[in-house]
Design an enzyme around this catalytic site. Structure first.
Site, PDB file in Angstrom:
ATOM      1  N   SER A   1       0.851  -1.193   0.000  1.00 42.27           N
ATOM      2  CA  SER A   1       0.000   0.000   0.000  1.00 42.27           C
ATOM      3  C   SER A   1       0.886   1.241   0.000  1.00 42.27           C
ATOM      4  CB  SER A   1      -0.889   0.010   1.236  1.00 42.27           C
ATOM      5  OG  SER A   1      -1.429   1.305   1.404  1.00 42.27           O
TER       6      SER A   1
ATOM      7  N   HIS B   1      -1.375  -1.385  -4.172  1.00 42.77           N
ATOM      8  CA  HIS B   1      -2.623  -0.984  -3.512  1.00 42.77           C
ATOM      9  C   HIS B   1      -2.627   0.536  -3.325  1.00 42.77           C
ATOM     10  CE1 HIS B   1      -6.080  -1.884  -0.824  1.00 42.77           C
ATOM     11  NE2 HIS B   1      -5.621  -0.909  -0.047  1.00 42.77           N
TER      12      HIS B   1
ATOM     13  N   ASP C   1      -4.803   3.704  -1.842  1.00 44.95           N
ATOM     14  CA  ASP C   1      -5.871   4.052  -0.909  1.00 44.95           C
ATOM     15  C   ASP C   1      -6.419   5.437  -1.215  1.00 44.95           C
ATOM     16  OD1 ASP C   1      -6.060   1.807   0.954  1.00 44.95           O
ATOM     17  OD2 ASP C   1      -3.972   2.284   1.408  1.00 44.95           O
TER      18      ASP C   1
ATOM     19  N   MET D   1      -9.043   8.258  -0.211  1.00 44.45           N
ATOM     20  CA  MET D   1      -9.866   8.689   0.936  1.00 44.45           C
ATOM     21  C   MET D   1     -10.376  10.104   0.685  1.00 44.45           C
ATOM     22  SD  MET D   1      -7.538   7.362   4.097  1.00 44.45           S
ATOM     23  CE  MET D   1      -6.640   5.809   4.018  1.00 44.45           C
TER      24      MET D   1
ATOM     25  N   HIS E   1      -8.477   1.091  -3.805  1.00 44.64           N
ATOM     26  CA  HIS E   1      -9.387   0.919  -2.669  1.00 44.64           C
ATOM     27  C   HIS E   1     -10.094   2.250  -2.426  1.00 44.64           C
ATOM     28  CE1 HIS E   1      -9.582   0.048   1.992  1.00 44.64           C
ATOM     29  NE2 HIS E   1     -10.783   0.178   1.454  1.00 44.64           N
TER      30      HIS E   1
ATOM     31  N   MET F   1     -12.301   4.622  -0.539  1.00 46.42           N
ATOM     32  CA  MET F   1     -12.935   4.925   0.754  1.00 46.42           C
ATOM     33  C   MET F   1     -13.592   6.295   0.607  1.00 46.42           C
ATOM     34  SD  MET F   1      -9.772   3.513   3.036  1.00 46.42           S
ATOM     35  CE  MET F   1      -8.679   3.554   1.616  1.00 46.42           C
TER      36      MET F   1
ATOM     37  N   MET G   1     -11.566  -5.689   5.896  1.00 43.32           N
ATOM     38  CA  MET G   1     -10.714  -4.729   6.609  1.00 43.32           C
ATOM     39  C   MET G   1     -10.355  -5.306   7.979  1.00 43.32           C
ATOM     40  SD  MET G   1     -10.150  -2.210   4.584  1.00 43.32           S
ATOM     41  CE  MET G   1      -9.180  -1.259   5.765  1.00 43.32           C
TER      42      MET G   1
ATOM     43  N   GLY H   1      -8.873   4.498   7.110  1.00 46.57           N
ATOM     44  CA  GLY H   1      -8.588   5.919   7.293  1.00 46.57           C
ATOM     45  C   GLY H   1      -7.115   6.229   7.489  1.00 46.57           C
ATOM     46  N   PHE H   2      -6.392   5.296   8.081  1.00 47.52           N
ATOM     47  CA  PHE H   2      -4.987   5.562   8.403  1.00 47.52           C
ATOM     48  C   PHE H   2      -4.164   4.284   8.285  1.00 47.52           C
ATOM     49  CE2 PHE H   2      -7.734   8.411  10.752  1.00 47.52           C
ATOM     50  CZ  PHE H   2      -7.218   9.653  10.399  1.00 47.52           C
ATOM     51  N   GLY H   3      -2.894   4.464   7.935  1.00 48.28           N
ATOM     52  CA  GLY H   3      -1.952   3.357   7.991  1.00 48.28           C
ATOM     53  C   GLY H   3      -1.440   3.221   9.418  1.00 48.28           C
ATOM     54  N   GLY H   4      -0.734   2.132   9.658  1.00 46.56           N
ATOM     55  CA  GLY H   4      -0.040   1.975  10.924  1.00 46.56           C
ATOM     56  C   GLY H   4      -0.905   1.641  12.126  1.00 46.56           C
TER      57      GLY H   4
ATOM     58  N   ASP I   1      -6.570  -6.070   4.800  1.00 50.21           N
ATOM     59  CA  ASP I   1      -5.945  -4.748   4.753  1.00 50.21           C
ATOM     60  C   ASP I   1      -5.971  -4.125   6.147  1.00 50.21           C
ATOM     61  OD1 ASP I   1      -5.075  -2.205   4.050  1.00 50.21           O
ATOM     62  OD2 ASP I   1      -6.814  -1.730   2.785  1.00 50.21           O
ATOM     63  N   GLY I   2      -4.763  -3.875   6.674  1.00 47.11           N
ATOM     64  CA  GLY I   2      -4.645  -3.199   7.951  1.00 47.11           C
ATOM     65  C   GLY I   2      -3.879  -4.020   8.974  1.00 47.11           C
ATOM     66  N   GLY I   3      -2.705  -3.518   9.355  1.00 46.41           N
ATOM     67  CA  GLY I   3      -1.918  -4.186  10.387  1.00 46.41           C
ATOM     68  C   GLY I   3      -1.336  -5.521   9.962  1.00 46.41           C
TER      69      GLY I   3
ATOM     70  N   GLY J   1       1.213  -1.808   4.179  1.00 46.34           N
ATOM     71  CA  GLY J   1       1.786  -0.478   3.978  1.00 46.34           C
ATOM     72  C   GLY J   1       3.015  -0.291   4.839  1.00 46.34           C
TER      73      GLY J   1
END
Ligand code: DX5
Ligand code: ZN
Length: 223
Positions: free
Chosen positions: A10, A35, A37, A39, A68, A70, A139, A144-147, A177-179, A199
């Site tokens: 990402s 990927h 993102d 937003m 993606h 959003m 998800m 909304g946010f990476g990390g 997607d995420g973490g 990401g």
């Protein structure tokens, strides 16, 4: 039948002053798709990229571009994202009252359709469109946010979606997607995910993009 494992870095976590070079590094390291993102500051509390960024990415890589969305009213921008070079477009179930129509619109525009579920949305929300999609994105953080930290309670939903697709005889992919990192990747793959978005774990890795991409693939090799 096990679907091929794919890694989707990402670019949200990339160094935007060197975006072209970072995408090329990810491709050289064996990434399968990029990927992106998108937003809007409305559906999610952050603003990122639009068709211009997709068009720029298209010029530096031949990898599939996995977009993606959003954003509210994604149907208004699908033609622009396809024209910019999107290969696959994911829309959130939460943003689409006419989800079946939006999925059809993506395919008719010439991209692969995919539907996304927020952590708070049950698998059944996409059940009726599963025969029409090429991918489902579960998800594993709130978008909304990476990390952000991986939400382990999503593992059951990954398995549920894979089971529903298998029951239909569908070979659609299940993306997460995420973490996602070397610790969480084996867990999601074990539960039926086969496309891993990452990401922070790739673009912010202390030992670099190539080593991080290899490490992620190695972490899930046995599955
Ligand atoms: C979050 C985005 C993700 C994000 C993941 O809303 O959809 O794609 O880039 O970032 P990491 O891998 O850092 O959790
Ligand atoms: Zn994403």
């Amino acid at each position: 039948m096990a679907l091929p494992l794919r890694i989707a870095p990402s670019i949200l976590a990339a160094d935007f002053t060197q975006l072209g070079d970072q995408i090329r590094q990810a491709e050289a390291a064996g990434a399968d798709q990029i990927h992106i993102d998108v937003m809007d500051g409305c559906f999610v509390p952050n603003i990122t990229m639009g068709p211009l960024a997709v068009e720029a990415a298209r010029r530096v890589t031949s990898l599939p571009l996995d977009v993606h969305l959003m954003i509210v009213h994604p149907e208004n921008l699908i033609p622009a994202f396809v024209a910019a070079g999107a290969t696959l477009i994911s829309v959130h179930a939460e943003t689409c009252p006419h989800l079946h129509r939006t999925v059809q619109q993506i395919r008719e525009a010439g991209a692969h359709p995919s539907v996304v579920l927020n952590p708070g949305t049950p698998a059944v929300a996409v059940k009726e469109v599963l025969p029409f999609v090429d991918m489902v994105l579960v998800m594993t953080v709130n978008p909304g946010f990476g990390g952000q930290a991986f939400i382990p309670q999503m593992l059951g939903k990954i398995g549920e979606i894979r089971g529903m697709l298998d029951a239909l005889g569908s070979t659609a992919d299940v993306q997460v997607d995420g973490g996602i990192d070397v610790t969480t990747a084996p867990q999601v793959v074990q539960h039926g995910a086969n496309v891993l978005v990452a990401g922070t774990a790739i673009f912010r890795a202390p030992d670099g993009i190539a080593a991080a991409t290899r490490a992620l693939r190695e972490a899930v090799r046995q599955w």
